[in-house]
Enzyme design. Structure first.
Site, PDB file in Angstrom:
ATOM      1  N   ALA A  75       0.811  -1.217   0.000  1.00  0.00           N
ATOM      2  CA  ALA A  75       0.000   0.000   0.000  1.00  0.00           C
ATOM      3  C   ALA A  75       0.846   1.269   0.000  1.00  0.00           C
ATOM      4  O   ALA A  75       0.448   2.280  -0.574  1.00  0.00           O
ATOM      5  CB  ALA A  75      -0.943  -0.001   1.199  1.00  0.00           C
ATOM      6  N   SER A 209      -3.329  -3.570   0.419  1.00  0.00           N
ATOM      7  CA  SER A 209      -2.147  -4.342   0.776  1.00  0.00           C
ATOM      8  C   SER A 209      -2.557  -5.771   1.106  1.00  0.00           C
ATOM      9  O   SER A 209      -3.565  -5.994   1.772  1.00  0.00           O
ATOM     10  CB  SER A 209      -1.496  -3.689   2.000  1.00  0.00           C
ATOM     11  OG  SER A 209      -0.398  -4.455   2.406  1.00  0.00           O
ATOM     12  N   ALA A 210      -1.758  -6.740   0.652  1.00  0.00           N
ATOM     13  CA  ALA A 210      -2.116  -8.150   0.884  1.00  0.00           C
ATOM     14  C   ALA A 210      -2.004  -8.545   2.354  1.00  0.00           C
ATOM     15  O   ALA A 210      -2.826  -9.302   2.864  1.00  0.00           O
ATOM     16  CB  ALA A 210      -1.225  -9.061   0.034  1.00  0.00           C
ATOM     17  N   CYS A 336       5.696   6.458  23.950  1.00  0.00           N
ATOM     18  CA  CYS A 336       6.796   5.555  24.240  1.00  0.00           C
ATOM     19  C   CYS A 336       6.932   4.446  23.211  1.00  0.00           C
ATOM     20  O   CYS A 336       7.929   3.747  23.180  1.00  0.00           O
ATOM     21  CB  CYS A 336       6.622   4.955  25.630  1.00  0.00           C
ATOM     22  SG  CYS A 336       7.189   6.095  26.893  1.00  0.00           S
TER      23      CYS A 336
END
Lengths: 412, 142
Positions: A75, A209-210, A336
Site C-alpha cells: 500500500a 495491501s495483501a 513511548c
C-alpha cells in the site's frame, strides 16, 4: 482446550497469512517459476495465467475490471504511485515552481499518504489538510468546503488505521466525480473486510495491501480507473513496461498469487466474519468501559470498522499497559512506542488530550480471534489497569478530586 | 525492542510503591520530602517521597508512584531502592547514567532515567527547603 498465548490482537498492523494462501503460492516458487513476461514458452504462460487469475480475484473484490488492477509491493507504493503519479499527470502548471495544483487530504491520514503530499508541496503543489471533528470522520461537506478552482486530487483513507473510523467515501467519491477531480482512497484497512464497489462509489484510485487481509507481505495493488474517466498516472518506476507501464519490474508472481487467493477468501468469508467480529468488539468495548472508570472508546460510536477498537484508560500510560498485558499483543498511541515523545497524531487530531492519547490501546481482531481470547483480553486489561492505577500518582490526584488537566506541569 | 531482565523485574515486582500520605497530608510534614516531576502530556509523571531521620540525616524510607512506561516505572523503583540508607548528599550524587547502566536502558529510554534523577533531586530539595537547610544551588535545567 487450552488457549495458546500470547493472544494476537494486532491485526491492523498485519495479519497472519492464511494457510490456504500459502498453499496456493508454493508451486510458484519451485515448479511454475516462469517470468510472466516470457511469452514464448509454457513456463511463462503458466505464470501469466496465475497472475491473470489473481488479477481477476482482486478486481472482483473491488467491483473493478481486471485491466484496472496494477500490482505493487504494497500500500505504501500504491499510495506513492497514486498521489505523485496523479499530481504530476494532472498538474496545472507543469514543472513550475508554484501553482502546480491543489491537493486535499486530512491530518490523520497514514504517513504513506502525508509524506508524499508533503513532498509535492515542496515541489510547488498546494495542499489542504482537513481536520476531523471529535468523531474522527471526514465528511463530504468538509471536502466540498476545501475545494478550489485548482484542486486536482483528493486523497482520503477509507478507514483509519488507528481508530477504525470510516470516512464518507461514497459521498466524497460522488462529489469528486461531479467536480472532475481525481479521487484516491487508501483502503488498506477496509478492503477484504468490508464490501467495496469502486463503480458505485466513484473511486478513481484505490490502494490495498495483501498482508492486512491474510495474504503475504511485500505485495499490494493499486486500482486505476479505466473508464469515465480514464485515469492516467506518471509512473514512478520505469523499465520493462510491465503493468501497462504504470509499474515496471518483473512481477512478484508468488506474492500476487497469494494476494489473489487472499482476495478470494475474503470475498467468501467477509459477511460472516464482519458480524462475528462486530459482536466481539462490542463485547470488549462494553465490558471494558463498564468495568473501568475514566475510560473511553475513541472515534465515532458506530461508524467504525467491526474488528478493531481504540480505547483510552485514564491515568495509565499505554506502553506500561501493554507491558502489563504481555500475553496480549496489541498496540498503543503512546509516545513511548515511537522514537519521538509525541503521542499519536491521529488521536490528537480528534481533540483527545495528550494525556488520554498516551493512555490508549488499539485492539484489532482477525479471522482466528475467538471469544475465549477476547474474554481473556478483557480480564487481563482490567487487571493491568487496576495494577497500574495503584502505581499512578495521577489516579491518586483524581481520587483526591484534583483535576489533573488543570495542574500547571513543569515543562519537561 | 525487548526489555532488559532488570526492567522486567522492577516492573513486575516494583519496590516501594506508595506514599507516606496524601499530597495535602505530607505537605506539612517536616520529615518528608516530595518530588513530582514530568507531565501527563509527555507520558511520564513520577512522584517520589523520601522520609528522613533528622538525627542521622539519612533517608530512612522512600516511596514512589509513577505514570509511565515500563522503563519509567523501573527507574523510579530502582531510585527508591538506592535512596534508602543514603545521606542527602549521597542521594544527590545519584546520576541518571548509573540508572541507565543498572537497567540497561536503550537510548530511547534515557529520558526515563533523567526523570528519576530529577525526582530524587526534587524530593531532597523539598526536604531541605522545609527544614531550612541551605545548600549549594541545586537548580538544574534540561
Amino acid at each position: 482446550m487450552t488457549m495458546k498465548l500470547p493472544v494476537y490482537l494486532d491485526h491492523a498492523a498485519t495479519t497472519p497469512c492464511d494457510p490456504r494462501v500459502v498453499e496456493a503460492m508454493l508451486p510458484y516458487f519451485t515448479e511454475e517459476y516462469g517470468n510472466p513476461g516470457s511469452r514464448n514458452h509454457r513456463f511463462g504462460w503458466a505464470s501469466e495465467d496465475a497472475v491473470d487469475k489473481a488479477r481477476a480475484s482482486v478486481a472482483a473484490l473491488l467491483g473493478a475490471s481486471e485491466k484496472e488492477i496494477i500490482f505493487t509491493s504494497g500500500a505504501t507504493e500504491s499510495n506513492n504511485l497514486a498521489i505523485k503519479g496523479a499530481a504530476m499527470m494532472y498538474e496545472k502548471n507543469p514543472a513550475g515552481q508554484t501553482g502546480r495544483g491543489h491537493i486535499i487530504t486530512a491530518v490523520h491520514e497514514h504517513k504513506a499518504v502525508l509524506d508524499p503530499v508533503k513532498r509535492l508541496m515542496r515541489e510547488g503543489f498546494d495542499a489542504t489538510f482537513l481536520e476531523p471533528g471529535p468523531d474522527g470522520i471526514i465528511t463530504a461537506d468538509m471536502v466540498k468546503n476545501a475545494m478550489r478552482e485548482d484542486t486536482i486530487l483528493v486523497t482520503l483513507m477509507w478507514a483509519n488505521n488507528e481508530i477504525g473510523t470510516i470516512n464518507e467515501i461514497p459521498e466524497i467519491g460522488a462529489l469528486c466525480k461531479s467536480r472532475d477531480v481525481i479521487f484516491h482512497t487508501d483502503a488498506t484497512q477496509w478492503v477484504g473486510k468490508m464490501p467495496t464497489d469502486v463503480e458505485r462509489d466513484s473511486i478513481d484510485l484505490l490502494s490495498l495491501s495483501a498482508h492486512k487481509m491474510y495474504g503475504p507481505k511485500g505485495v499490494g495493488a493499486l486500482y486505476v480507473r479505466r473508464r469515465k474517466p480514464r485515469v492516467r498516472l506518471v509512473p514512478l518506476q520505469e523499465g520493462g513496461g510491465q503493468e501497462r507501464g504504470f509499474r515496471s519490474g518483473t512481477l512478484n508472481v508468488t506474492g500476487i498469487v497469494g494476494l489473489g487467493k487472499a482476495a478470494e477468501l475474503c470475498m467468501a468469508e467477509m459477511d460472516s466474519e464482519r458480524d462475528r467480529l462486530l459482536k466481539l468488539r462490542l463485547k470488549m468495548e462494553r465490558e471494558l468501559t463498564a468495568a473501568i472508570d475514566v475510560s473511553q472508546v475513541n472515534g465515532h460510536a458506530e461508524k467504525r470498522l467491526p474488528h478493531m477498537t481504540n480505547i483510552s484508560f485514564g491515568f495509565v500510560e499505554g506502553e506500561g499497559l501493554m507491558m502489563a498485558v504481555k500475553n496480549v499483543a496489541c498496540s498503543s498511541g503512546s509516545a513511548c512506542t515511537s522514537a519521538s515523545l509525541e503521542p499519536s497524531y491521529v488521536l490528537k487530531s480528534l481533540g483527545i488530550g495528550d494525556d488520554l492519547a498516551h493512555s490508549s490501546l488499539r485492539l484489532s481482531m482477525g479471522r482466528w480471534t475467538t471469544e475465549e481470547q477476547v474474554d481473556y483480553t478483557i480480564a487481563e486489561v482490567k487487571k493491568a489497569v487496576t495494577k497500574l492505577r495503584e502505581m499512578s500518582p495521577l489516579y491518586d490526584m483524581h481520587l483526591e478530586g484534583i483535576d489533573v488537566s488543570k495542574i500547571q506541569w513543569a515543562s519537561h | 525492542m525487548a526489555y532488559s531482565e532488570k526492567v522486567v523485574d522492577h516492573y513486575e515486582n516494583p519496590r516501594n510503591v506508595g506514599n507516606f500520605g496524601k499530597t495535602s497530608e505530607v505537605k506539612d510534614r517536616k520529615d518528608i520530602g516530595v518530588g513530582v516531576v514530568g507531565a501527563p502530556e509527555c507520558g511520564d509523571v513520577m512522584q517520589l517521597q523520601i522520609k528522613v531521620n533528622p538525627e542521622t540525616g539519612k533517608i530512612e524510607d522512600a516511596k514512589f508512584k509513577t505514570f509511565g512506561c515500563g522503563s519509567a516505572i523501573a527507574s523510579s523503583s530502582l531510585a527508591t531502592e538506592w535512596l534508602k540508607g543514603k545521606t542527602l548528599d549521597e542521594g544527590m550524587a545519584i546520576r541518571n547514567t548509573e540508572i541507565v547502566q543498572e537497567l540497561s536502558l536503550p537510548p530511547v529510554k534515557i529520558h526515563c532515567s533523567v526523570l528519576a534523577e530529577d525526582a530524587i533531586k526534587a524530593a531532597i530539595h523539598d526536604y531541605q527547603e522545609k527544614n531550612g537547610i541551605h545548600t549549594e544551588e541545586h537548580a538544574h535545567h534540561h
